[in-house]
Scaffold this motif. Structure first.
Motif, PDB file in Angstrom:
ATOM      1  N   GLN A  99      18.900  15.316 -37.769  1.00  0.00           N
ATOM      2  CA  GLN A  99      18.895  14.895 -37.094  1.00  0.00           C
ATOM      3  C   GLN A  99      19.760  13.869 -36.238  1.00  0.00           C
ATOM      4  OE1 GLN A  99      16.520  11.655 -38.377  1.00  0.00           O
ATOM      5  NE2 GLN A  99      15.499  11.686 -36.750  1.00  0.00           N
ATOM      6  N   GLU A 133       6.078  23.525 -29.812  1.00  0.00           N
ATOM      7  CA  GLU A 133       6.420  21.584 -30.151  1.00  0.00           C
ATOM      8  C   GLU A 133       6.552  21.963 -31.764  1.00  0.00           C
ATOM      9  OE1 GLU A 133       3.171  18.792 -31.701  1.00  0.00           O
ATOM     10  OE2 GLU A 133       2.471  19.912 -30.462  1.00  0.00           O
ATOM     11  N   VAL A 136      10.108  19.787 -30.794  1.00  0.00           N
ATOM     12  CA  VAL A 136      11.138  18.790 -30.515  1.00  0.00           C
ATOM     13  C   VAL A 136      11.786  18.201 -31.567  1.00  0.00           C
ATOM     14  CG1 VAL A 136      10.029  15.803 -30.390  1.00  0.00           C
ATOM     15  CG2 VAL A 136       8.678  18.504 -29.328  1.00  0.00           C
ATOM     16  N   GLY A 137      11.933  17.947 -32.387  1.00  0.00           N
ATOM     17  CA  GLY A 137      12.656  17.531 -33.558  1.00  0.00           C
ATOM     18  C   GLY A 137      14.442  17.789 -33.052  1.00  0.00           C
ATOM     19  N   ILE A 140      15.742  16.800 -29.361  1.00  0.00           N
ATOM     20  CA  ILE A 140      16.087  15.965 -29.034  1.00  0.00           C
ATOM     21  C   ILE A 140      17.173  15.199 -30.292  1.00  0.00           C
ATOM     22  CG2 ILE A 140      15.981  13.149 -29.485  1.00  0.00           C
ATOM     23  CD1 ILE A 140      12.306  13.737 -29.312  1.00  0.00           C
ATOM     24  N   SER A 141      17.796  15.844 -31.105  1.00  0.00           N
ATOM     25  CA  SER A 141      18.978  15.254 -31.850  1.00  0.00           C
ATOM     26  C   SER A 141      19.733  16.458 -31.696  1.00  0.00           C
ATOM     27  CB  SER A 141      18.485  16.008 -33.572  1.00  0.00           C
ATOM     28  OG  SER A 141      17.669  15.411 -33.952  1.00  0.00           O
ATOM     29  N   THR A 157       5.910  21.263 -24.236  1.00  0.00           N
ATOM     30  CA  THR A 157       7.904  20.587 -25.308  1.00  0.00           C
ATOM     31  C   THR A 157       7.492  19.363 -24.145  1.00  0.00           C
ATOM     32  OG1 THR A 157       7.640  22.828 -25.846  1.00  0.00           O
ATOM     33  CG2 THR A 157       9.586  21.465 -26.158  1.00  0.00           C
ATOM     34  N   LYS A 160       5.653  15.735 -25.395  1.00  0.00           N
ATOM     35  CA  LYS A 160       6.774  16.114 -26.589  1.00  0.00           C
ATOM     36  C   LYS A 160       8.037  14.848 -26.877  1.00  0.00           C
ATOM     37  CE  LYS A 160       2.171  17.287 -28.107  1.00  0.00           C
ATOM     38  NZ  LYS A 160       0.923  17.000 -28.370  1.00  0.00           N
ATOM     39  N   VAL A 161       8.110  15.955 -25.951  1.00  0.00           N
ATOM     40  CA  VAL A 161       9.543  15.155 -26.716  1.00  0.00           C
ATOM     41  C   VAL A 161       9.913  14.074 -25.704  1.00  0.00           C
ATOM     42  CG1 VAL A 161      11.907  15.448 -25.147  1.00  0.00           C
ATOM     43  CG2 VAL A 161      11.155  17.208 -26.578  1.00  0.00           C
ATOM     44  N   GLU A 163       7.501  12.041 -25.657  1.00  0.00           N
ATOM     45  CA  GLU A 163       6.633  11.170 -26.406  1.00  0.00           C
ATOM     46  C   GLU A 163       7.084  10.399 -27.181  1.00  0.00           C
ATOM     47  OE1 GLU A 163       2.827  13.621 -27.905  1.00  0.00           O
ATOM     48  OE2 GLU A 163       2.293  13.188 -25.588  1.00  0.00           O
ATOM     49  N   LYS A 164       8.252  10.873 -27.556  1.00  0.00           N
ATOM     50  CA  LYS A 164       8.878  10.467 -29.297  1.00  0.00           C
ATOM     51  C   LYS A 164       9.909   9.798 -28.518  1.00  0.00           C
ATOM     52  CE  LYS A 164       7.313  12.818 -32.251  1.00  0.00           C
ATOM     53  NZ  LYS A 164       6.439  12.448 -33.511  1.00  0.00           N
ATOM     54  N   LEU A 165      10.798  10.030 -27.022  1.00  0.00           N
ATOM     55  CA  LEU A 165      11.661   8.796 -27.097  1.00  0.00           C
ATOM     56  C   LEU A 165      11.373   7.632 -27.251  1.00  0.00           C
ATOM     57  CD1 LEU A 165      13.225  11.251 -24.295  1.00  0.00           C
ATOM     58  CD2 LEU A 165      14.564  10.727 -27.101  1.00  0.00           C
TER      59      LEU A 165
END
Length: 165
Positions: A99, A133, A136-137, A140-141, A157, A160-161, A163-165
């Motif tokens: 991560q 999807e 996504v992790g 970001i990493s 995608t 979704k990225v 949304e996670k930030l």
């Protein structure tokens, strides 16, 4: 199927660049075989060129069952389990990272032929082209760790990225 070396060669020709292909497996069954092939002149010359790369176009992979490295049998089930259990979620050029973008440096890494994460970080332009999807992790990493500097992804995608930030 589409082969990365053909895509790279065609892109280099159209853009006035050079394409050097290392004809060897991405991951060897044992460290001794990997070391032996890296000592050959043609492969060692290709590996030396990593320090001169100015633009790299890469994909981002995962540890999902349908990932090419897993489907093609490059990772044992024990290796997959270990990577999952220890937080390794993504893969670029056969190099698994966690991560925080830290590269896995165990036995698997020593059997892998290809550019290392620390070398990718030093390349001015690393462009990742990826979608899905499940990525996504790792997307970001890899971006937060400075591995990927340019990102090309599909709209869903991308949403979704964000949304996670």
């Amino acid at each position: 199927s589409i082969h990365a070396d053909v895509i790279a060669r065609n892109a280099a020709n159209k853009l006035g660049g050079l394409c050097h292909v290392i004809h060897a497996p991405a991951i060897f069954s044992d460290q001794e075989s990997a070391e032996m092939i890296t000592r050959s002149d043609i492969v060692s010359e290709g590996l030396r060129l990593f320090s001169k790369v100015e633009i790299a176009v890469v994909g981002i992979g995962t540890l999902a069952r349908d990932a090419p490295l897993i489907q093609n049998g490059f990772l044992t089930q024990a290796e997959q389990d270990y990577l999952h259990a220890n937080g390794y979620q993504g893969e670029i050029c056969g190099r698994f990272f966690n991560q925080k973008g830290k590269e896995f440096t165990g036995d698997l890494s020593k059997r892998t032929l290809g550019i290392q994460i620390r070398q990718l970080v030093n390349i001015p332009t690393v462009c990742a082209i990826t979608a899905g999807e499940e990525k996504v992790g790792p997307i970001i990493s890899s971006c937060q760790a400075g591995i990927v500097k340019v990102l090309i992804i599909d709209a869903s995608t991308g949403e979704k990225v964000l949304e996670k930030l």
